[in-house]
Design a protein around this motif. Structure first.
Motif, mmCIF file in Angstrom:
data_model
loop_
_atom_site.group_PDB
_atom_site.id
_atom_site.type_symbol
_atom_site.label_atom_id
_atom_site.label_comp_id
_atom_site.label_asym_id
_atom_site.label_seq_id
_atom_site.Cartn_x
_atom_site.Cartn_y
_atom_site.Cartn_z
ATOM 1 N N ALA A 181 0.813 -1.212 0.000
ATOM 2 C CA ALA A 181 0.000 0.000 0.000
ATOM 3 C C ALA A 181 0.852 1.269 0.000
ATOM 4 O O ALA A 181 0.325 2.361 0.124
ATOM 5 C CB ALA A 181 -0.925 -0.013 1.203
ATOM 6 N N LEU A 182 2.161 1.126 -0.129
ATOM 7 C CA LEU A 182 3.027 2.291 0.056
ATOM 8 C C LEU A 182 3.544 2.842 -1.274
ATOM 9 O O LEU A 182 3.651 2.134 -2.255
ATOM 10 C CB LEU A 182 4.219 1.905 0.940
ATOM 11 C CG LEU A 182 3.869 1.351 2.321
ATOM 12 C CD1 LEU A 182 5.118 0.872 3.022
ATOM 13 C CD2 LEU A 182 3.173 2.395 3.171
ATOM 14 N N ASP A 183 3.906 4.110 -1.250
ATOM 15 C CA ASP A 183 4.503 4.747 -2.424
ATOM 16 C C ASP A 183 5.888 4.187 -2.715
ATOM 17 O O ASP A 183 6.545 3.682 -1.815
ATOM 18 C CB ASP A 183 4.650 6.247 -2.150
ATOM 19 C CG ASP A 183 3.426 6.992 -2.572
ATOM 20 O OD1 ASP A 183 2.869 6.630 -3.607
ATOM 21 O OD2 ASP A 183 3.032 7.924 -1.858
ATOM 22 N N VAL A 184 6.343 4.334 -3.963
ATOM 23 C CA VAL A 184 7.644 3.754 -4.326
ATOM 24 C C VAL A 184 8.778 4.231 -3.436
ATOM 25 O O VAL A 184 9.650 3.450 -3.070
ATOM 26 C CB VAL A 184 8.056 4.010 -5.791
ATOM 27 C CG1 VAL A 184 7.554 2.917 -6.686
ATOM 28 C CG2 VAL A 184 7.630 5.368 -6.276
ATOM 29 N N MET A 185 8.773 5.524 -3.098
ATOM 30 C CA MET A 185 9.882 6.043 -2.304
ATOM 31 C C MET A 185 9.866 5.429 -0.901
ATOM 32 O O MET A 185 10.892 5.013 -0.379
ATOM 33 C CB MET A 185 9.779 7.575 -2.243
ATOM 34 C CG MET A 185 11.002 8.273 -1.734
ATOM 35 S SD MET A 185 12.516 7.846 -2.596
ATOM 36 C CE MET A 185 12.311 8.672 -4.160
ATOM 37 N N ILE A 186 8.661 5.359 -0.302
ATOM 38 C CA ILE A 186 8.527 4.762 1.030
ATOM 39 C C ILE A 186 8.827 3.269 0.944
ATOM 40 O O ILE A 186 9.457 2.690 1.826
ATOM 41 C CB ILE A 186 7.103 4.983 1.576
ATOM 42 C CG1 ILE A 186 6.640 6.413 1.362
ATOM 43 C CG2 ILE A 186 7.001 4.577 3.033
ATOM 44 C CD1 ILE A 186 7.391 7.436 2.119
ATOM 45 N N LYS B 294 15.063 11.761 -10.911
ATOM 46 C CA LYS B 294 16.206 10.843 -10.787
ATOM 47 C C LYS B 294 15.993 9.882 -9.623
ATOM 48 O O LYS B 294 16.203 8.681 -9.757
ATOM 49 C CB LYS B 294 17.500 11.638 -10.558
ATOM 50 C CG LYS B 294 18.003 12.312 -11.807
ATOM 51 C CD LYS B 294 19.314 13.041 -11.515
ATOM 52 C CE LYS B 294 19.702 13.899 -12.699
ATOM 53 N NZ LYS B 294 20.808 14.791 -12.399
ATOM 54 N N ALA B 295 15.574 10.444 -8.477
ATOM 55 C CA ALA B 295 15.381 9.612 -7.296
ATOM 56 C C ALA B 295 14.260 8.603 -7.536
ATOM 57 O O ALA B 295 14.380 7.416 -7.231
ATOM 58 C CB ALA B 295 15.057 10.488 -6.084
ATOM 59 N N LEU B 296 13.181 9.081 -8.116
ATOM 60 C CA LEU B 296 12.022 8.226 -8.342
ATOM 61 C C LEU B 296 12.382 7.045 -9.250
ATOM 62 O O LEU B 296 12.002 5.909 -9.005
ATOM 63 C CB LEU B 296 10.917 9.073 -8.994
ATOM 64 C CG LEU B 296 9.473 8.770 -8.649
ATOM 65 C CD1 LEU B 296 9.250 8.717 -7.161
ATOM 66 C CD2 LEU B 296 8.561 9.820 -9.277
ATOM 67 N N ILE B 297 13.143 7.322 -10.289
ATOM 68 C CA ILE B 297 13.533 6.253 -11.213
ATOM 69 C C ILE B 297 14.474 5.275 -10.521
ATOM 70 O O ILE B 297 14.377 4.075 -10.694
ATOM 71 C CB ILE B 297 14.183 6.846 -12.483
ATOM 72 C CG1 ILE B 297 13.122 7.594 -13.288
ATOM 73 C CG2 ILE B 297 14.817 5.757 -13.335
ATOM 74 C CD1 ILE B 297 13.663 8.404 -14.440
ATOM 75 N N SER B 298 15.358 5.815 -9.667
ATOM 76 C CA SER B 298 16.353 4.930 -9.049
ATOM 77 C C SER B 298 15.724 3.943 -8.067
ATOM 78 O O SER B 298 16.288 2.889 -7.819
ATOM 79 C CB SER B 298 17.419 5.755 -8.334
ATOM 80 O OG SER B 298 16.946 6.165 -7.065
#
Lengths: 321, 369
Positions: A181-186, B294-298
């Motif tokens: 359920a989390l965003d890619v960054m999290i 950049k961060a999102l893709i990485s």
């Protein structure tokens, strides 16, 4: 002896239409400090397999056969007080959707001290100290232990869940779709945390996910489940580099790769079979591009294709075993 | 060059924050959640334009505001496809002028370019236009009424819009929509209920419901994120087929960069209500310029354990759109933030013909519009 040995585990559910064979004879071993990924589509039995290990099945589910050997005890048979002593102390679980797994009216610190006080003869002050250490370990400011779940964001709540799972220093942690359920960054933050914790604390882990790419980044071992059975099992690198089962090949090809060529991923047409009346023969045969008459009649068994690499398909032949 | 079907200019959707009793007495200034805060892009005919971002970045709100399912609080959306007759457009513009929503000059500019100003249309004309602009929703388990048969679900837009001369004609249209959505033979599915079909088929029902009005432009809000991976590309391929066959144009909204990478023609990366980078998909994914992109893709997980790539993991979580940081809105999480970023908002700069970035670190070839 391995930390966990699952042998021909069968978990069935009683339903109005009949017995649903959610997990139908799976076997695997897990050593101390190893992380295994359990992948498959929704409804393939991956969560049921994990819940069976902790014996957290719903009322209509039962273990119909096989054994789950965990640290010298057969979890399939353990009940009552003995089971309660093992649960959470030796095996714990991180549930899917941390939003709903925490009690909204209790302070997070209290929710984590609860299992510590239940399982260990320590006083509250010691338990609280442990919680603060745990918070630091999972990257939350220890001063937040008196806050309520709603004061935490989604990613932070998942960290609280991880701290809770680690409260009694378990040997095995089961993660059921820990980042779905989390965003890619999290997601990246949580996966890095899980990986670091696993190495630091020498935890054994079973990570359940439908997302092969998440497992590719976190697990050494990988088991692919389809319709209640493990169809392929090996090290993660081996499964990706050298997939044997047509389902595994299809599943890997279904993921778009942002680092790869820009093309539409493949799909596997059709739907998984009904597990109340599974078809005879190979369960994947209806969707398989290689299927022959043999596949519709006879069920393939899991054979060792290469050392440590198992696949269940009539068309794979052992190579150099 | 083909014409623009959609042209979004400085679109804003602000939601008022409800004030408490005490706050209203002390007459504190009204605060806003700036879900969409100045977004501009265009979508050409038969193009797939993709908006990507984390949850809460405003991508869905942007999609809804274009269809006016939420009312924009500022900016313009021009629709250049077919839909309204010249007479209807003229009437609508006159009404907008009389209500002082538009000046005469703006209306004339709009008319001469052959576009419709969507944000200024009165409700009845909007309803007509929506036949040409439809939406596909994210969750095929939640968006279909379990008590309606598939026929009823797909025929509902016809009923609402009073289309089709009689029941037989409606049935024919529903059949065609189901057939186009890949539910074949349509007769086999028409009288079933949503629970009787699989997840992928449900999403096809959702698509058929959008197709039945013969739209030209579709907003697809995460149409595959709830589906199993093994059937995702079937749905994506269906959408590509429909583009060929029916000449559709898509706004595709997703959080999944790898899906955007294989599916879209151009991509816009959104952060906290603004697009920070926009360009042709291949160029943005292979050569990102904004630190956020950049961060999102990485951090996108790669389905191959042999690929070890360095991850740029951003600290913290995205700020609340009710408290947007001053200057560049990304600066509190940006690994390269400078003093200037804290006070001045960067302007979009072109780095190649169709690729622009809003970042002080990027020196471009000129300001974007």
């Amino acid at each position: 002896m391995s930390l966990l040995e699952v042998n021909d585990l069968k978990t069935y559910f009683k339903t109005q239409e009949g017995t649903l064979k959610a997990v139908d004879g799976i076997s695997f071993n897990l050593e101390k400090g190893q992380a295994m990924g359990l992948a498959g589509e929704s409804g393939c039995g991956k969560t049921t397999a994990a819940l069976s290990i902790m014996k957290l099945l719903p009322a209509n589910g039962y273990i119909a056969g096989g054994s789950i050997n965990f640290m010298g005890q057969d979890m399939a048979k353990v009940t009552g007080e003995k089971l309660r002593a093992i649960r959470w102390r030796d095996i714990s679980i991180i549930f899917q959707g941390a939003m709903n797994a925490l009690n909204p009216v209790k302070r997070v610190g209290d929710q984590i001290t609860e299992p510590i006080l239940l399982h260990e003869k320590v006083d509250e002050a010691t338990a609280e100290k442990r919680v603060k250490e745990l918070f630091e370990l999972v990257g939350i400011n220890p001063s937040r232990i008196r806050e309520y779940p709603h004061e935490f964001s989604g990613g932070m709540r998942q960290r609280v869940m991880i701290a809770m799972a680690l409260a009694c220093r378990p040997k095995l942690v089961i993660c059921d779709e820990p980042t779905t359920a989390l965003d890619v960054m999290i997601q990246a933050q949580i996966l890095t945390l899980l990986k670091n914790l696993q190495q630091e604390l020498e935890l054994a882990m079973i990570i359940i996910s439908h997302d092969l790419s998440v497992l590719a980044e976190t697990c050494e071992l990988l088991s692919i489940m389809y319709a209640g059975k493990i169809v392929e099992r090996s090290s993660a690198i081996e499964v990706f580099a050298n997939p044997q089962h047509p389902y595994t090949k299809g599943l890997i090809a279904a993921f778009p790769n942002i680092k790869g060529e820009r093309r539409m991923p493949a799909s596997i047409s059709g739907n998984p079979p009904n597990l109340i009346k599974p078809p005879p023969g190979c369960r994947f045969s209806d969707r398989c591009y290689m299927a022959q008459d043999l596949c519709k009649q006879e069920e393939p068994s899991l054979i060792e294709v290469l050392p440590g690499h198992f696949a269940a398909c009539h068309f794979v032949k052992p190579k150099g075993v | 060059m083909s014409k623009d079907i959609i042209n979004v200019d400085n679109l804003q959707v602000w939601f008022p924050v409800r004030r408490g009793f005490v706050e209203s007495l002390t007459s504190k200034e009204q605060r806003w959640v700036k879900a969409v805060d100045g977004v501009s892009f265009n979508i050409k005919e038969r193009e797939i334009f993709c908006l990507v971002g984390e949850s809460g970045c405003g991508k869905t709100t942007t999609g809804k505001a274009i269809l006016r399912l939420v009312e924009p609080t500022g900016g313009n959306v021009k629709y250049g496809g077919e839909g309204l007759t010249a007479q209807q457009v003229k009437e609508a513009m006159e009404k907008a002028i009389s209500k002082k929503l538009l000046t005469k000059q703006e209306a004339e500019a709009c008319l001469s370019s052959g576009c419709v100003e969507v944000t200024k249309l009165p409700k009845d004309k909007m309803k007509l236009l929506r036949q040409k602009m439809q939406m596909i929703f994210q969750d095929p388990y939640e968006s279909l009424n379990p008590k309606q048969s598939i026929y009823d679900i797909v025929a509902e837009p016809l009923v609402v819009n009073n289309l089709g001369q009689n029941e037989a004609d409606r049935e024919k249209r529903v059949e065609k929509a189901l057939d186009d959505a890949g539910l074949r033979p349509p007769k086999h599915f028409m009288w079933r209920y949503p629970h009787e079909v699989s997840g992928g088929q449900r999403q096809r029902v959702g698509i058929a419901g959008a197709l039945v009005l013969q739209p030209q432009f579709l907003v697809a809000d995460e149409p595959v994120s709830m589906l199993d991976v093994s059937i995702r590309s079937e749905i994506l391929k269906l959408m590509l087929d429909l583009r060929e066959k029916r000449g559709l144009t898509y706004l595709f909204i997703t959080h999944d960069l790898s899906v955007a990478y294989v599916f879209s023609d151009r991509i816009g990366i959104m952060y906290l209500g603004k697009i920070v980078e926009l360009g042709p998909t291949e160029e943005v994914i292979k050569g990102p310029r904004h630190p956020y992109t950049k961060a999102l893709i990485s951090v996108v997980p790669k389905p191959d354990p042999r690929l070890k790539t360095e991850k740029i993991i951003l600290k913290g979580e995205r700020p609340d759109p009710a408290h947007i940081p001053p200057g560049c809105r990304f600066h509190p999480r940006c690994p390269y933030a400078m003093d200037r970023c804290k006070t001045e908002e960067p302007e979009p700069m072109y780095v190649s013909q169709e690729h622009w970035v809003s970042c002080w670190l990027v020196t471009g070839e000129g300001k974007a519009q």
